[in-house]
Scaffold this active site. Sequence first.
Site, short mmCIF file in Angstrom:
data_model
loop_
_atom_site.label_atom_id
_atom_site.label_comp_id
_atom_site.label_asym_id
_atom_site.label_seq_id
_atom_site.Cartn_x
_atom_site.Cartn_y
_atom_site.Cartn_z
N ASN A 100 54.17 20.87 6.53
CA ASN A 100 55.36 20.25 7.10
C ASN A 100 55.83 19.08 6.25
OD1 ASN A 100 54.88 22.06 9.11
ND2 ASN A 100 54.18 20.58 10.61
N HIS A 117 53.90 20.35 0.73
CA HIS A 117 55.30 20.64 0.40
C HIS A 117 56.17 19.39 0.32
CE1 HIS A 117 54.73 25.06 1.98
NE2 HIS A 117 54.16 24.85 0.80
N CYS A 125 65.79 11.64 -8.09
CA CYS A 125 66.95 11.83 -8.95
C CYS A 125 66.70 12.97 -9.94
CB CYS A 125 67.27 10.53 -9.69
SG CYS A 125 68.64 10.71 -10.83
N CYS A 128 67.25 10.95 -13.73
CA CYS A 128 66.28 9.97 -14.28
C CYS A 128 64.90 10.10 -13.64
CB CYS A 128 66.81 8.54 -14.14
SG CYS A 128 66.74 7.91 -12.45
N CYS A 146 71.90 8.83 -7.08
CA CYS A 146 71.01 7.76 -7.55
C CYS A 146 71.88 6.61 -8.10
CB CYS A 146 70.16 8.35 -8.66
SG CYS A 146 69.07 7.21 -9.51
C1 BV8 Z 1 54.34 28.55 -5.78
C2 BV8 Z 1 59.46 23.07 2.00
C3 BV8 Z 1 53.59 28.75 -8.02
C4 BV8 Z 1 60.68 22.27 2.10
C5 BV8 Z 1 59.04 25.43 1.89
C6 BV8 Z 1 54.64 37.29 -3.02
C7 BV8 Z 1 53.33 37.14 -2.58
C8 BV8 Z 1 52.74 35.90 -2.56
C9 BV8 Z 1 53.44 34.78 -2.94
C10 BV8 Z 1 54.72 34.91 -3.37
C11 BV8 Z 1 55.31 36.16 -3.41
N1 BV8 Z 1 56.58 36.00 -3.85
C12 BV8 Z 1 56.81 34.67 -4.07
C13 BV8 Z 1 55.69 34.00 -3.78
C14 BV8 Z 1 55.47 32.57 -3.87
C15 BV8 Z 1 56.12 31.82 -2.73
C16 BV8 Z 1 55.77 32.49 -1.42
O1 BV8 Z 1 54.73 32.28 -0.83
N2 BV8 Z 1 56.66 33.30 -0.90
C17 BV8 Z 1 56.39 34.07 0.32
C18 BV8 Z 1 57.43 33.76 1.37
C19 BV8 Z 1 56.34 35.51 -0.03
N3 BV8 Z 1 55.57 30.49 -2.79
C20 BV8 Z 1 56.08 29.55 -3.56
O2 BV8 Z 1 57.08 29.74 -4.23
C21 BV8 Z 1 55.34 28.24 -3.62
N4 BV8 Z 1 55.12 27.84 -4.96
O3 BV8 Z 1 53.82 29.58 -5.44
O4 BV8 Z 1 54.20 27.97 -7.01
C22 BV8 Z 1 54.66 29.55 -8.65
C23 BV8 Z 1 55.68 28.91 -9.33
C24 BV8 Z 1 56.65 29.67 -9.96
C25 BV8 Z 1 56.64 31.06 -9.86
C26 BV8 Z 1 55.64 31.68 -9.15
C27 BV8 Z 1 54.64 30.90 -8.55
C28 BV8 Z 1 56.17 27.14 -2.99
C29 BV8 Z 1 56.33 27.37 -1.53
C30 BV8 Z 1 57.01 26.18 -0.89
C31 BV8 Z 1 58.09 26.60 0.01
N5 BV8 Z 1 58.64 25.45 0.68
N6 BV8 Z 1 59.73 24.44 2.35
C32 BV8 Z 1 61.36 22.33 3.41
O5 BV8 Z 1 60.71 22.37 4.46
O6 BV8 Z 1 62.59 22.32 3.36
S1 BV8 Z 1 58.74 26.81 2.86
C33 BV8 Z 1 58.71 26.75 4.54
O7 BV8 Z 1 57.64 27.62 4.87
C34 BV8 Z 1 58.39 25.56 5.35
O8 BV8 Z 1 58.75 24.38 4.80
C35 BV8 Z 1 56.92 25.56 5.58
O9 BV8 Z 1 56.35 24.52 4.85
C36 BV8 Z 1 56.47 26.87 5.06
C37 BV8 Z 1 55.54 27.61 5.96
O10 BV8 Z 1 56.15 27.89 7.18
P1 BV8 Z 1 55.38 27.57 8.51
O11 BV8 Z 1 55.09 26.13 8.55
O12 BV8 Z 1 54.27 28.50 8.67
O13 BV8 Z 1 56.53 27.81 9.60
P2 BV8 Z 1 57.07 29.20 10.22
O14 BV8 Z 1 58.37 28.92 10.84
O15 BV8 Z 1 57.01 30.29 9.24
O16 BV8 Z 1 56.02 29.56 11.34
C38 BV8 Z 1 55.88 28.80 12.50
C39 BV8 Z 1 54.66 29.33 13.24
O17 BV8 Z 1 54.40 28.48 14.35
C40 BV8 Z 1 54.82 30.75 13.79
O18 BV8 Z 1 53.65 31.49 13.49
C41 BV8 Z 1 54.95 30.55 15.31
O19 BV8 Z 1 54.40 31.62 16.05
C42 BV8 Z 1 54.14 29.29 15.50
N7 BV8 Z 1 54.49 28.47 16.66
C43 BV8 Z 1 55.74 28.23 17.19
N8 BV8 Z 1 55.63 27.34 18.19
C44 BV8 Z 1 54.33 27.02 18.32
C45 BV8 Z 1 53.60 27.74 17.34
N9 BV8 Z 1 52.28 27.64 17.22
C46 BV8 Z 1 51.64 26.79 18.06
N10 BV8 Z 1 52.25 26.06 19.01
C47 BV8 Z 1 53.61 26.15 19.17
N11 BV8 Z 1 54.23 25.43 20.12
ZN ZN Z 2 68.74 8.43 -11.48
#
Ligand code: BV8
Ligand code: ZN
Length: 238
Positions: A100, A117, A125, A128, A146
């Site tokens: 989160n 994340h 920025c 810079c 910036c």
């Molecule tokens: C990277 C941040 C190296 C900013 C976010 C294929 C296979 C494997 C991996 C990949 C692939 N293709 C691409 C990838 C890599 C990719 C990835 O994983 N993609 C997936 C979708 C296939 N990952 C990346 O790119 C990562 N970097 O790998 O770097 C690299 C570099 C270059 C090239 C290749 C590799 C970077 C990932 C960062 C993404 N950033 N956002 C922002 O928030 O704006 S993603 C976003 O999803 C969110 O921010 C969060 O952080 C993240 C995970 O989501 P969750 O937190 O799980 O939330 P979600 O809504 O999905 O689920 C909520 C859950 O809560 C549900 O299960 C629900 O049932 C439950 N729930 C609801 N209410 C409750 C509850 N549980 C309990 N109590 C409740 N009350």
């Molecule tokens: Zn700057």
Amino acid sequence: MPHTKVRDLLASASRIAVLTGAGISAESGIPTFRGAGGLWRKFLAEDLATPEAFARDPKLVWEWYDWRRGLIAAAQPNAGHRALVELENLRKEFALITQNVDGLHDRAGSRNLLKLHGDIWIQRCTTCGAQRNEARTPLEEVPPRCPCGGLERPGVVWFGESLPEEILARAQRAATQAEVFLVIGTSAVVYPGAGLAGVAKSAGATVIEINVEETPVTNWVDYSLRGPAAEILPQLLS
Ligand code: BV8
Ligand code: ZN
């Protein structure tokens, strides 16, 4: 008493690591990314949280972040966030790994917090590289600039970008060393965060999931507790 076995495990473990996702903040009123309520206007998070989307339309991407910041600013940490602070206070070794960016774990008082994340309140920025905290919402100018005139971006990790290396290394270490690993409120589909539960399991941890729904980890974790985190977590500590 429900979840007695899990309560005993938490009470006796001396090394605990936790991975949280958007679900832990759901009961604070912050929408999750996937599932019901995961849409903003007509966009999926995956369409907006990318460097490509930002390059194409920084104003649109910033409008989404500004909207989210407004919701977060109006929200309060809930009983789930607070229970994790209580758990940390009882333990010698405790790490809270979060996907989160909302800062609610900080506001609740968690200390050993690893933000995979980034942080929605940080702006960086693109010209810079200067970083600053900006707590104002709504922003006066969208997209924000910036002092050097460069375009700022949110201090978060987008799809296709690397996670902060040192933080990821510490998270992997915590997962490897944990006796008990909790996976809370995450759909467990975004890597590398989603892989940490498997890292913990392979290294011998007992893995416990708390989620309102099933996820890809449900069928192999040791315990999967079904329900809202803000209800279940306090029960596990009482
Ligand atoms: C990277 C941040 C190296 C900013 C976010 C294929 C296979 C494997 C991996 C990949 C692939 N293709 C691409 C990838 C890599 C990719 C990835 O994983 N993609 C997936 C979708 C296939 N990952 C990346 O790119 C990562 N970097 O790998 O770097 C690299 C570099 C270059 C090239 C290749 C590799 C970077 C990932 C960062 C993404 N950033 N956002 C922002 O928030 O704006 S993603 C976003 O999803 C969110 O921010 C969060 O952080 C993240 C995970 O989501 P969750 O937190 O799980 O939330 P979600 O809504 O999905 O689920 C909520 C859950 O809560 C549900 O299960 C629900 O049932 C439950 N729930 C609801 N209410 C409750 C509850 N549980 C309990 N109590 C409740 N009350
Ligand atoms: Zn700057």
